[in-house]
Design an enzyme around this catalytic site. Structure first.
Site, mmCIF file in Angstrom:
data_model
loop_
_atom_site.group_PDB
_atom_site.id
_atom_site.type_symbol
_atom_site.label_atom_id
_atom_site.label_comp_id
_atom_site.label_asym_id
_atom_site.label_seq_id
_atom_site.Cartn_x
_atom_site.Cartn_y
_atom_site.Cartn_z
ATOM 1 N N LEU A 81 5.029 -12.186 24.105
ATOM 2 C CA LEU A 81 3.828 -13.025 24.163
ATOM 3 C C LEU A 81 3.754 -14.037 23.019
ATOM 4 C CD1 LEU A 81 1.296 -10.268 25.265
ATOM 5 C CD2 LEU A 81 2.604 -11.866 26.689
ATOM 6 N N CYS A 82 4.840 -14.196 22.302
ATOM 7 C CA CYS A 82 4.904 -15.127 21.180
ATOM 8 C C CYS A 82 5.132 -16.541 21.704
ATOM 9 C CB CYS A 82 6.049 -14.702 20.273
ATOM 10 S SG CYS A 82 6.095 -15.550 18.712
ATOM 11 N N HIS A 83 4.383 -17.502 21.168
ATOM 12 C CA HIS A 83 4.514 -18.892 21.600
ATOM 13 C C HIS A 83 5.774 -19.531 21.015
ATOM 14 C CE1 HIS A 83 0.217 -18.167 22.163
ATOM 15 N NE2 HIS A 83 0.283 -19.100 23.093
ATOM 16 N N GLU A 112 7.455 -15.003 13.294
ATOM 17 C CA GLU A 112 8.765 -15.595 13.002
ATOM 18 C C GLU A 112 9.262 -15.155 11.626
ATOM 19 O OE1 GLU A 112 7.059 -17.912 16.313
ATOM 20 O OE2 GLU A 112 6.236 -17.070 14.478
ATOM 21 N N ASP A 142 24.245 -3.704 9.182
ATOM 22 C CA ASP A 142 25.492 -3.764 9.944
ATOM 23 C C ASP A 142 26.678 -4.075 9.032
ATOM 24 O OD1 ASP A 142 27.126 -3.864 12.365
ATOM 25 O OD2 ASP A 142 27.169 -6.034 12.036
#
Length: 178
Positions: free
Chosen positions: A89-91, A129, A143
């Site tokens: 639901l992030c713009h 973000e 990693d």
């Protein structure tokens, strides 16, 4: 209606509402079309707790997979730009700047503090973000170091600061933890 139920309904009405949830409980993307376009900045962090030996390897570029910090920086920047593809639901935003910085041994021996900053000029903020950049940088660092420390732990992902929009500026205090 009972007095207890009426009190509960009044209390519920006064609490902040989740903006991504409709009255019927279903999720939706918030309409930001009526919001003012402003400059928005957000900072976030994540910490990778490892060993002092690993942080020494990071400082000397001695890891088997190569320059872990450079790789994690690029991953964090890419992640910030791809956040709407990861968070449903992030713009999508016109990301103007992303920085990803590392402090090796900053919180204590054997740890790496990752701090990010994201800037935009838009109708909604860039906290997600900034968090995505910090978290993906931490995952990438894990990693890169797992060959020498499978027990490394990622902690303390949080927004540190945000500004812009109707809610203005917000900053986490140094003593504020959850």
């Amino acid at each position: 209606m009972s007095e207890q139920r009426a009190d509960h309904q009044t209390e519920a009405a006064s609490q902040p509402k989740l903006t991504h949830v409709r009255g019927d409980g279903s999720a939706h993307m918030v309409d930001v079309s009526g919001k003012e376009v402003t400059q928005r900045v957000a900072r976030a962090q994540a910490v990778v707790n490892t060993t002092a030996e690993v942080t020494a390897l990071l400082a000397s570029d001695g890891l088997p997979k190569g320059d872990a910090l450079a790789t994690a920086r690029i991953a964090g920047i890419m992640a910030a730009k791809k956040t709407p593809e990861l968070i449903p639901l992030c713009h999508p935003l016109p990301v103007a700047k992303v920085t990803v910085d590392f402090s090796v041994d900053a919180p204590g021996a054997g740890s790496v503090l990752i701090t990010t900053e994201v800037k935009t000029t838009s109708r909604t903020g860039v906290e997600i973000e900034a968090l995505t950049a910090a978290t993906v940088a931490a995952l990438t660092l894990y990693d890169m170091i797992k060959a020498v420390d499978k027990g490394a732990v990622i902690t303390d992902q949080m927004v540190l600061f945000k500004t812009g929009g109707a809610s203005g500026e917000w900053s986490r205090t140094e003593t504020e933890t959850r």
